[in-house]
Design an enzyme around this catalytic site. Structure first.
Site, PDB file in Angstrom:
ATOM      1  CD  GLU A  45      18.575  54.501 -25.497  1.00  0.00           C
ATOM      2  OE1 GLU A  45      17.772  55.396 -25.838  1.00  0.00           O
ATOM      3  OE2 GLU A  45      18.598  53.384 -26.035  1.00  0.00           O
ATOM      4  NE  ARG A  87      15.265  52.860 -25.096  1.00  0.00           N
ATOM      5  CZ  ARG A  87      14.092  52.493 -25.618  1.00  0.00           C
ATOM      6  NH1 ARG A  87      13.184  51.868 -24.870  1.00  0.00           N
ATOM      7  NH2 ARG A  87      13.833  52.689 -26.888  1.00  0.00           N
ATOM      8  CB  SER A 122      19.201  56.285 -29.737  1.00  0.00           C
ATOM      9  OG  SER A 122      18.389  55.871 -30.786  1.00  0.00           O
TER      10      SER A 122
HETATM   11  C1  LIG Z   1      22.752  49.870 -34.249  1.00  0.00           C
HETATM   12  C2  LIG Z   1      22.061  49.850 -32.914  1.00  0.00           C
HETATM   13  C3  LIG Z   1      20.694  49.995 -32.836  1.00  0.00           C
HETATM   14  C4  LIG Z   1      20.044  49.983 -31.586  1.00  0.00           C
HETATM   15  N1  LIG Z   1      18.679  50.111 -31.565  1.00  0.00           N
HETATM   16  C5  LIG Z   1      18.053  50.095 -30.371  1.00  0.00           C
HETATM   17  C6  LIG Z   1      16.623  50.206 -30.304  1.00  0.00           C
HETATM   18  O1  LIG Z   1      15.933  50.291 -31.302  1.00  0.00           O
HETATM   19  N2  LIG Z   1      16.051  50.195 -29.077  1.00  0.00           N
HETATM   20  C7  LIG Z   1      16.782  50.092 -27.926  1.00  0.00           C
HETATM   21  O2  LIG Z   1      16.183  50.074 -26.836  1.00  0.00           O
HETATM   22  N3  LIG Z   1      18.124  49.978 -27.963  1.00  0.00           N
HETATM   23  C8  LIG Z   1      18.777  49.976 -29.138  1.00  0.00           C
HETATM   24  N4  LIG Z   1      20.137  49.864 -29.168  1.00  0.00           N
HETATM   25  C9  LIG Z   1      20.903  49.809 -27.906  1.00  0.00           C
HETATM   26  C10 LIG Z   1      21.149  48.401 -27.349  1.00  0.00           C
HETATM   27  O3  LIG Z   1      21.157  47.447 -28.388  1.00  0.00           O
HETATM   28  C11 LIG Z   1      20.109  47.996 -26.294  1.00  0.00           C
HETATM   29  O4  LIG Z   1      20.085  48.893 -25.212  1.00  0.00           O
HETATM   30  C12 LIG Z   1      20.360  46.586 -25.755  1.00  0.00           C
HETATM   31  O5  LIG Z   1      19.270  46.206 -24.964  1.00  0.00           O
HETATM   32  C13 LIG Z   1      21.642  46.475 -24.910  1.00  0.00           C
HETATM   33  O6  LIG Z   1      21.879  45.093 -24.661  1.00  0.00           O
HETATM   34  P1  LIG Z   1      23.347  44.519 -24.496  1.00  0.00           P
HETATM   35  O7  LIG Z   1      23.234  43.086 -24.198  1.00  0.00           O
HETATM   36  O8  LIG Z   1      24.177  44.879 -25.668  1.00  0.00           O
HETATM   37  O9  LIG Z   1      23.802  45.313 -23.199  1.00  0.00           O
HETATM   38  P2  LIG Z   1      25.264  45.865 -22.855  1.00  0.00           P
HETATM   39  O10 LIG Z   1      25.590  46.987 -23.780  1.00  0.00           O
HETATM   40  O11 LIG Z   1      26.230  44.756 -22.755  1.00  0.00           O
HETATM   41  O12 LIG Z   1      24.993  46.462 -21.404  1.00  0.00           O
HETATM   42  C14 LIG Z   1      24.091  47.558 -21.234  1.00  0.00           C
HETATM   43  C15 LIG Z   1      23.707  47.617 -19.757  1.00  0.00           C
HETATM   44  O13 LIG Z   1      22.975  46.437 -19.442  1.00  0.00           O
HETATM   45  C16 LIG Z   1      23.571  45.780 -18.338  1.00  0.00           C
HETATM   46  N5  LIG Z   1      23.432  44.328 -18.496  1.00  0.00           N
HETATM   47  C17 LIG Z   1      23.792  43.543 -19.539  1.00  0.00           C
HETATM   48  N6  LIG Z   1      23.514  42.262 -19.283  1.00  0.00           N
HETATM   49  C18 LIG Z   1      22.988  42.218 -18.033  1.00  0.00           C
HETATM   50  C19 LIG Z   1      22.508  41.170 -17.184  1.00  0.00           C
HETATM   51  N7  LIG Z   1      22.522  39.899 -17.561  1.00  0.00           N
HETATM   52  N8  LIG Z   1      22.024  41.512 -15.964  1.00  0.00           N
HETATM   53  C20 LIG Z   1      22.002  42.806 -15.564  1.00  0.00           C
HETATM   54  N9  LIG Z   1      22.445  43.833 -16.309  1.00  0.00           N
HETATM   55  C21 LIG Z   1      22.932  43.540 -17.543  1.00  0.00           C
HETATM   56  C22 LIG Z   1      25.051  46.194 -18.351  1.00  0.00           C
HETATM   57  O14 LIG Z   1      25.608  46.101 -17.064  1.00  0.00           O
HETATM   58  C23 LIG Z   1      24.931  47.633 -18.843  1.00  0.00           C
HETATM   59  O15 LIG Z   1      24.669  48.520 -17.782  1.00  0.00           O
HETATM   60  C24 LIG Z   1      20.806  49.853 -30.403  1.00  0.00           C
HETATM   61  C25 LIG Z   1      22.196  49.696 -30.486  1.00  0.00           C
HETATM   62  C26 LIG Z   1      22.831  49.689 -31.715  1.00  0.00           C
HETATM   63  C27 LIG Z   1      24.327  49.495 -31.779  1.00  0.00           C
END
Ligand SMILES: Cc1cc2nc3c(=O)[nH]c(=O)nc-3n(C[C@H](O)[C@H](O)[C@H](O)COP(=O)(O)OP(=O)(O)OC[C@H]3O[C@@H](n4cnc5c(N)ncnc54)[C@H](O)[C@@H]3O)c2cc1C
Length: 318
Positions: free
Chosen positions: A305, A185, A235
């Site tokens: 996280e 992460r 998580s």
């Molecule tokens: C039900 C559920 C299950 C999940 N399971 C997992 C799993 O198995 N493994 C896991 O790792 N995560 C999991 N997650 C967490 C999440 O989905 C991941 O961390 C995912 O990668 C976040 O992506 P996002 O686009 O939603 O980011 P956001 O929530 O929109 O942003 C998260 C961070 O990323 C940054 N960010 C977003 N886009 C950019 C960009 N283009 N450039 C730079 N920074 C950026 C944002 O500034 C912020 O700091 C889960 C979440 C949920 C709700």
């Protein structure tokens, strides 16, 4: 007289500049961020902008920097807890509109706003394996690179070839994945708050039916274990060294612990869920209680996280 960031003057200047970059319908005012986060929590953003292209995103960022106007880049909002007061500035949301992708031989090239699910579906259709682990992670490519998202023994750094980023000086650079300091992460993108514009994944030729069957199996495993029927950000905590967050929380007797509308999931203790119109304050209270109890009972530090976006910007830790 002092100028506040929400002054009409500054807002007029920003809107004036935006006119030359995006269409009117790509800008929303006082948009509740609860509509754009999987937690379904978060107050309004002064501006919510949805760029369609890399150039639009870059130009908006340059404009915000020039005018010293606060901005925050988000993807699917699946790892974000947003303050109940919202965000004073512009949210630049890549999800949905900045979502072009294509394959070329064994490579998949995608824009930051592509959902991992759509990328997995395209890879499967084209007979390209390696990304199956990500099929149930509900975020965008940008967020997944930032977090080095992973599941079931796979992580983004296993499949990324290079990532196109916007540097702080306003240059667009393609950085090989090996130079992005990926860890659990963790990434250089996160450390240095770089912006992901697009990325190239290097995948392996594989039978589409086999890919689909692995994705189906991983989806069933998720559905069996995770509270996917309730809003959450996945998580809540990082895995503490030598432990599993969910197991510690369960052993501490905290499953079901509730503050307001936020609760430690009764299905998976590693998830804090929004079971009844929770506020960010409710979720934070649950997180703090868990941190305190786990420290007292097992002398283990628990680090969230999930990222916290406050009214005036992102904070690394809760
Ligand atoms: C039900 C559920 C299950 C999940 N399971 C997992 C799993 O198995 N493994 C896991 O790792 N995560 C999991 N997650 C967490 C999440 O989905 C991941 O961390 C995912 O990668 C976040 O992506 P996002 O686009 O939603 O980011 P956001 O929530 O929109 O942003 C998260 C961070 O990323 C940054 N960010 C977003 N886009 C950019 C960009 N283009 N450039 C730079 N920074 C950026 C944002 O500034 C912020 O700091 C889960 C979440 C949920 C709700």
């Amino acid at each position: 007289m002092t100028t506040s960031i929400s002054s009409n003057d500054l807002m007029n200047k920003i809107l004036d500049g935006l006119k030359n970059i995006v269409d009117k319908d790509q800008i929303l005012f006082d948009e509740p961020l609860s509509k754009h986060t999987t937690f379904e929590i978060g107050g309004p953003a002064d501006l919510f902008i949805m760029p369609k292209t890399t150039i639009e995103l870059v130009d908006i960022i340059k404009l915000c920097k020039k005018l010293d106007y606060p901005y925050f880049v988000m993807g699917g909002g699946s790892d974000l807890l947003v303050d109940d007061r919202g965000f004073r500035g512009a949210i630049l949301c890549t999800a949905d509109l900045m979502a072009g992708m294509y394959t070329q031989e064994n490579e998949l090239v995608a824009q930051a706003g592509c959902s991992l699910k759509d990328m997995c579906d395209l890879a499967c259709y084209m007979g390209l394996g390696g990304l199956e682990f990500a099929c149930g992670i509900p975020g965008t490519l940008g967020g997944a690179c930032f977090m080095n998202a992973g599941a079931y023994d796979g992580q983004m750094s296993d499949v990324l070839k290079d990532v196109q980023i916007l540097t702080h000086d306003g240059y667009i650079e393609s950085i090989p994945a090996k130079d992005l300091n990926f860890g659990y992460r963790q990434s250089l993108i996160k450390d240095e708050q770089l912006v992901v514009l697009e990325a190239t994944l290097s995948l392996k030729y594989k039978d589409s039916a086999e890919i689909q069957s692995l994705m189906d199996e991983l989806t069933s495993r998720r559905e069996a274990k995770q509270p996917l029927d309730l809003p959450s950000a996945g998580s809540t905590f990082k895995r503490p060294e030598g432990h599993f967050a969910g197991k510690l929380i369960q052993d501490a007797g905290l499953q079901g612990y509730t503050v307001g509308g936020a609760q430690v999931s009764t299905k998976h203790a590693g998830f804090v869920v929004n079971f009844d119109h929770a506020s960010a304050a409710d979720v934070i209270a649950v997180i703090r209680h868990i941190q305190g109890e786990i420290k007292n009972q097992f002398d283990v530090d628990m680090f969230p996280e999930v990222r916290y976006l406050g009214e005036y910007g992102e904070q690394e830790s809760l």
